[in-house]
Design a protein around this motif. Structure first.
Motif, mmCIF file in Angstrom:
data_model
loop_
_atom_site.group_PDB
_atom_site.id
_atom_site.type_symbol
_atom_site.label_atom_id
_atom_site.label_comp_id
_atom_site.label_asym_id
_atom_site.label_seq_id
_atom_site.Cartn_x
_atom_site.Cartn_y
_atom_site.Cartn_z
ATOM 1 N N ILE A 186 59.105 -0.740 82.816
ATOM 2 C CA ILE A 186 58.281 -0.184 83.884
ATOM 3 C C ILE A 186 59.087 0.937 84.515
ATOM 4 O O ILE A 186 60.143 0.685 85.108
ATOM 5 C CB ILE A 186 57.900 -1.246 84.934
ATOM 6 C CG1 ILE A 186 57.154 -2.409 84.279
ATOM 7 C CG2 ILE A 186 57.062 -0.605 86.047
ATOM 8 C CD1 ILE A 186 56.891 -3.592 85.206
ATOM 9 N N ALA A 187 58.609 2.167 84.354
ATOM 10 C CA ALA A 187 59.290 3.336 84.900
ATOM 11 C C ALA A 187 58.593 3.750 86.193
ATOM 12 O O ALA A 187 57.372 3.833 86.254
ATOM 13 C CB ALA A 187 59.282 4.474 83.891
ATOM 14 N N LEU A 188 59.379 4.048 87.179
ATOM 15 C CA LEU A 188 58.881 4.301 88.521
ATOM 16 C C LEU A 188 59.531 5.569 89.058
ATOM 17 O O LEU A 188 60.688 5.864 88.715
ATOM 18 C CB LEU A 188 59.277 3.075 89.332
ATOM 19 C CG LEU A 188 59.128 2.916 90.791
ATOM 20 C CD1 LEU A 188 57.676 2.817 91.206
ATOM 21 C CD2 LEU A 188 59.834 1.622 91.172
ATOM 22 N N ASP A 189 58.827 6.304 89.878
ATOM 23 C CA ASP A 189 59.378 7.478 90.569
ATOM 24 C C ASP A 189 59.878 8.557 89.603
ATOM 25 O O ASP A 189 60.854 9.240 89.882
ATOM 26 C CB ASP A 189 60.509 7.072 91.516
ATOM 27 C CG ASP A 189 60.051 6.095 92.584
ATOM 28 O OD1 ASP A 189 58.859 6.124 92.938
ATOM 29 O OD2 ASP A 189 60.887 5.304 93.064
ATOM 30 N N GLY A 190 59.238 8.689 88.464
ATOM 31 C CA GLY A 190 59.621 9.724 87.507
ATOM 32 C C GLY A 190 60.824 9.381 86.658
ATOM 33 O O GLY A 190 61.403 10.268 86.013
ATOM 34 N N ALA A 191 61.217 8.114 86.614
ATOM 35 C CA ALA A 191 62.345 7.712 85.760
ATOM 36 C C ALA A 191 62.039 8.082 84.317
ATOM 37 O O ALA A 191 60.911 7.922 83.846
ATOM 38 C CB ALA A 191 62.605 6.212 85.886
ATOM 39 N N ALA A 192 63.029 8.588 83.626
ATOM 40 C CA ALA A 192 62.860 9.071 82.256
ATOM 41 C C ALA A 192 62.535 7.935 81.295
ATOM 42 O O ALA A 192 63.048 6.822 81.425
ATOM 43 C CB ALA A 192 64.126 9.788 81.797
ATOM 44 N N VAL A 193 61.679 8.252 80.338
ATOM 45 C CA VAL A 193 61.331 7.329 79.255
ATOM 46 C C VAL A 193 61.396 8.133 77.966
ATOM 47 O O VAL A 193 60.697 9.126 77.813
ATOM 48 C CB VAL A 193 59.917 6.734 79.425
ATOM 49 C CG1 VAL A 193 59.559 5.866 78.236
ATOM 50 C CG2 VAL A 193 59.799 5.958 80.722
ATOM 51 N N ASP A 194 62.228 7.696 77.055
ATOM 52 C CA ASP A 194 62.347 8.353 75.762
ATOM 53 C C ASP A 194 61.326 7.732 74.806
ATOM 54 O O ASP A 194 61.169 6.506 74.789
ATOM 55 C CB ASP A 194 63.762 8.149 75.215
ATOM 56 C CG ASP A 194 64.016 8.970 73.976
ATOM 57 O OD1 ASP A 194 63.453 8.631 72.915
ATOM 58 O OD2 ASP A 194 64.761 9.956 74.067
ATOM 59 N N PRO A 195 60.633 8.545 74.019
ATOM 60 C CA PRO A 195 59.668 7.970 73.071
ATOM 61 C C PRO A 195 60.271 6.888 72.172
ATOM 62 O O PRO A 195 59.582 5.932 71.814
ATOM 63 C CB PRO A 195 59.216 9.185 72.251
ATOM 64 C CG PRO A 195 59.402 10.347 73.170
ATOM 65 C CD PRO A 195 60.636 10.013 73.983
ATOM 66 N N ALA A 196 61.539 7.006 71.846
ATOM 67 C CA ALA A 196 62.184 6.009 70.986
ATOM 68 C C ALA A 196 62.234 4.633 71.641
ATOM 69 O O ALA A 196 62.298 3.612 70.947
ATOM 70 C CB ALA A 196 63.595 6.464 70.616
ATOM 71 N N GLU A 197 62.191 4.584 72.962
ATOM 72 C CA GLU A 197 62.204 3.293 73.664
ATOM 73 C C GLU A 197 60.886 2.551 73.504
ATOM 74 O O GLU A 197 60.820 1.347 73.709
ATOM 75 C CB GLU A 197 62.455 3.506 75.160
ATOM 76 C CG GLU A 197 63.838 4.011 75.475
ATOM 77 C CD GLU A 197 64.025 4.193 76.958
ATOM 78 O OE1 GLU A 197 64.751 3.364 77.566
ATOM 79 O OE2 GLU A 197 63.438 5.144 77.521
ATOM 80 N N CYS A 198 59.839 3.264 73.161
ATOM 81 C CA CYS A 198 58.521 2.640 73.034
ATOM 82 C C CYS A 198 58.384 1.830 71.748
ATOM 83 O O CYS A 198 57.603 0.878 71.704
ATOM 84 C CB CYS A 198 57.429 3.714 73.101
ATOM 85 S SG CYS A 198 57.406 4.597 74.674
#
Length: 152
Positions: free
Chosen positions: A91-103
């Motif tokens: 759960i990413a909040l406040d614009g925390a980065a998410v890399d597509p590889a994490e999905c």
């Protein structure tokens, strides 16, 4: 591969939605990483999660038992020292980065953003483009009508 679910907040703060998202993830048996960008905000969420309705066991990253926490509150970007490694739900909040590889290894990725903040809205749009451009299936959810609805 887990899909990305974008939650567009317009009526309520993230603090009202997070216990629901975390609770549903825990009911599914998933470990959760709640990733933010500000240590002080994550400390406030830590307190709020202990004091809310229902019991949501969790911990702030940096403790000796991070790997055992069912819900780990982290600060930083994607891949930041593997703090939430092994989480089934990010759960990413406040614009925390998410890399597509994490999905790929995740069951679900939730991106929660404040639709009343133009910067947050732009960041979420960029995350949508980044993730869908990398082949991650994405869903958009809005509370605009007073309850959460999936938009198409």
């Amino acid at each position: 591969m887990g899909n990305a679910m974008f939650y567009h907040l317009t009526r309520s703060p993230a603090e009202q939605l997070l216990p629901t998202l975390i609770g549903k993830s825990r009911q599914a048996g998933w470990r959760v990483e709640l990733r933010g960008t500000d240590a002080a905000r994550m400390a406030r969420l830590d307190e709020a999660l202990w004091q809310g309705d229902g019991f949501l066991p969790h911990g702030l990253a940096g403790g000796p038992h991070d790997a055992l926490q069912p819900v780990l509150l982290t600060v930083g970007g994607a891949g930041d020292a593997g703090k939430g490694a092994g989480a089934d739900c990010l759960i990413a909040l406040d614009g925390a980065a998410v890399d597509p590889a994490e999905c790929a290894p995740a069951q679900r990725v939730c991106i929660v953003f404040d639709g009343n903040d133009p910067t947050a809205l732009d960041t979420a749009r960029g995350q949508w483009r980044s993730l869908t451009g990398a082949g991650v299936a994405a869903e958009y959810w809005s509370e605009e009508g007073g309850r959460w609805e999936r938009k198409r």
